[in-house]
Enzyme design. Structure first.
Site, PDB file in Angstrom:
ATOM      1  N   LYS A 138     -12.886   2.271   0.976  1.00  0.00           N
ATOM      2  CA  LYS A 138     -11.446   2.316   1.294  1.00  0.00           C
ATOM      3  C   LYS A 138     -10.643   2.464   0.001  1.00  0.00           C
ATOM      4  CE  LYS A 138     -11.540  -2.755   1.365  1.00  0.00           C
ATOM      5  NZ  LYS A 138     -11.684  -3.933   2.240  1.00  0.00           N
ATOM      6  N   TYR A 186      10.309  -3.648 -25.823  1.00  0.00           N
ATOM      7  CA  TYR A 186      11.520  -3.994 -25.069  1.00  0.00           C
ATOM      8  C   TYR A 186      11.783  -5.495 -25.141  1.00  0.00           C
ATOM      9  CZ  TYR A 186      11.754   0.621 -22.899  1.00  0.00           C
ATOM     10  OH  TYR A 186      11.872   1.977 -22.676  1.00  0.00           O
TER      11      TYR A 186
HETATM   12  C1  LIG Z   1     -12.833  -4.640   1.883  1.00  0.00           C
HETATM   13  C2  LIG Z   1     -13.784  -5.116   2.895  1.00  0.00           C
HETATM   14  C3  LIG Z   1     -15.140  -5.244   2.587  1.00  0.00           C
HETATM   15  C4  LIG Z   1     -15.671  -5.098   1.189  1.00  0.00           C
HETATM   16  O1  LIG Z   1     -15.374  -6.264   0.465  1.00  0.00           O
HETATM   17  P1  LIG Z   1     -15.762  -6.425  -1.066  1.00  0.00           P
HETATM   18  O2  LIG Z   1     -15.360  -7.825  -1.400  1.00  0.00           O
HETATM   19  O3  LIG Z   1     -14.983  -5.413  -1.815  1.00  0.00           O
HETATM   20  O4  LIG Z   1     -17.219  -6.193  -1.182  1.00  0.00           O
HETATM   21  C5  LIG Z   1     -16.012  -5.569   3.614  1.00  0.00           C
HETATM   22  N1  LIG Z   1     -15.558  -5.788   4.874  1.00  0.00           N
HETATM   23  C6  LIG Z   1     -14.253  -5.707   5.193  1.00  0.00           C
HETATM   24  C7  LIG Z   1     -13.814  -5.982   6.579  1.00  0.00           C
HETATM   25  C8  LIG Z   1     -13.315  -5.379   4.217  1.00  0.00           C
HETATM   26  O5  LIG Z   1     -12.021  -5.321   4.525  1.00  0.00           O
END
Ligand SMILES: *Cc1c(COP(=O)(O)O)cnc(C)c1O
Length: 364
Positions: free
Chosen positions: A44, A260
């Site tokens: 994702k 800044y």
């Molecule tokens: C993002 C996600 C994962 C992966 O989690 P990580 O901690 O990045 O390994 C797995 N299952 C779900 C439902 C997620 O949203």
């Protein structure tokens, strides 16, 4: 020391190098924690900022056959590079998205009775999907009791449920009592769905032992070099390297303030270097006055406020600092977890913020 003399390089600020070989190796290492159990990949958010296309192709070549994305659009993009993979859409069935899911052979992760019934009425058992049961996040998914109420129900077959899923709340903290509660609840849920494969473990969950593994591992972060075992040595290979060239080096006297609002003032004579990289590139501004970069292997503090396009470093102790020399902002001893800590956030956010302004190199 590699200097940026190539005119193509000089046209840009930061350079992001993503090691696809290291991602494939991390996928194999995670799979080796649970022999005989397939390992999926969560890709994702543009594969945690590393680039969905190259990452998905590399993982497919390594042998990965199941992928998870968050959005329908990410699923469509993943399908374009993964014509044969099983691709699950974690955020489920958004209203009006069923036809697009079917068209691209995406499997929605159904998280409510409404979604389950909608997909069942649409798919008639011909298009697979996952069922998400909430065991503690209170975010997405049916409760365990709601899930069990569908055990043996025709709607499960009509919705083509081919995977039971839940998500761990605190897997990276193995001592938290919630882990054992979630493992027990998930095991109880499974009993209602004999023969349906199940998946629980994210990256850190893979390290919680066999009780968390079930039939499919589901890591994201650790594939990209994040440490799934915080406080212990990182068992993953580093994936991301972020470098930016030094534009100028100057010497300032005690009492000189920089950047800044003059947030940092030299306590004595100091050599400063200005890097061609800033928050507009995706580097967190919250690392102002706290983060570090490596110059010739020497750890140099970031001084004052990070600007949109520039960062100021104290290179007094880094004799190699000179115009054109690259500084490393992520890589070597500065892993994504360390950068996250320095920025008051987590490595996950550092990765997913990696900007589109960086020149990107894929290696391995
Ligand atoms: C993002 C996600 C994962 C992966 O989690 P990580 O901690 O990045 O390994 C797995 N299952 C779900 C439902 C997620 O949203």
């Amino acid at each position: 020391m590699r200097a940026h003399h190539d005119p193509k390089e000089a046209a840009h600020g930061g350079r992001l190098t993503v090691d696809l070989g290291a991602i494939a190796e991390n996928w194999r290492r995670l799979g080796a924690r649970a022999p005989g159990i397939p390992c999926a990949a969560v890709v994702k958010a543009d594969a945690y900022g590393c680039g969905l296309g190259p990452v998905a192709s590399a993982l497919w070549t390594a042998g990965c056959r199941t992928f998870f994305v968050a959005h329908l659009g990410e699923g469509i993009a993943a399908r374009a590079v993964l014509p044969e993979a099983a691709i699950y859409v974690l955020n489920g069935l958004c209203p009006g998205s069923a036809a697009a899911c079917r068209e691209h052979a995406l499997r929605p992760v159904l998280g409510s009775e409404e979604e389950l019934r909608e997909w069942a009425g649409f798919a008639h058992g011909a298009h697979p999907a996952a069922l998400h049961v909430d065991t503690g996040m209170n975010r997405l998914g049916l409760s365990v009791e709601e899930g069990l109420a569908f055990a043996g129900h025709a709607v499960i077959r009509e919705a083509g449920i081919d995977l039971l899923m839940s998500h761990l709340v605190s897997a990276e903290r193995p001592d938290e009592a919630v882990n054992a509660r979630q493992l027990a609840d998930f095991a109880r849920l499974r009993e209602g769905f004999p023969g349906v494969p199940a998946s629980l473990a994210n990256s850190s969950g893979v390290f919680l032992g066999a009780g968390a593994h079930h039939d499919l591992l589901r890591p994201g972060y650790a594939l990209f070099g994040g440490n799934p075992t915080p406080g212990r040595e990182n068992p993953m290979r580093s994936v991301v390297r972020l470098e930016a060239p030094i534009l100028q080096v100057r010497t300032v006297e005690a009492g000189t303030s920089v950047g800044y609002n003059g947030l940092w003032t030299a306590p004595g004579r100091r050599r400063l270097a200005t890097l061609s990289l800033g928050y507009a590139d995706g580097y967190p501004r919250s690392a102002s006055n706290r983060g570090r970069a490596l110059v010739g292997g020497v750890s140099c503090p970031i001084l004052g406020l990070i600007s949109m396009d520039l960062v100021i470093l104290d290179v007094t102790d880094a004799p190699e600092a000179a115009r054109g020399v690259p500084a490393t902002l992520i890589g070597d001893d500065l892993g994504v977890d360390a950068v996250g800590r320095a920025a008051g956030t987590i490595g996950y956010e550092v990765l997913t913020s990696l900007g589109s302004r960086y020149v990107r190199d894929y290696i391995g």
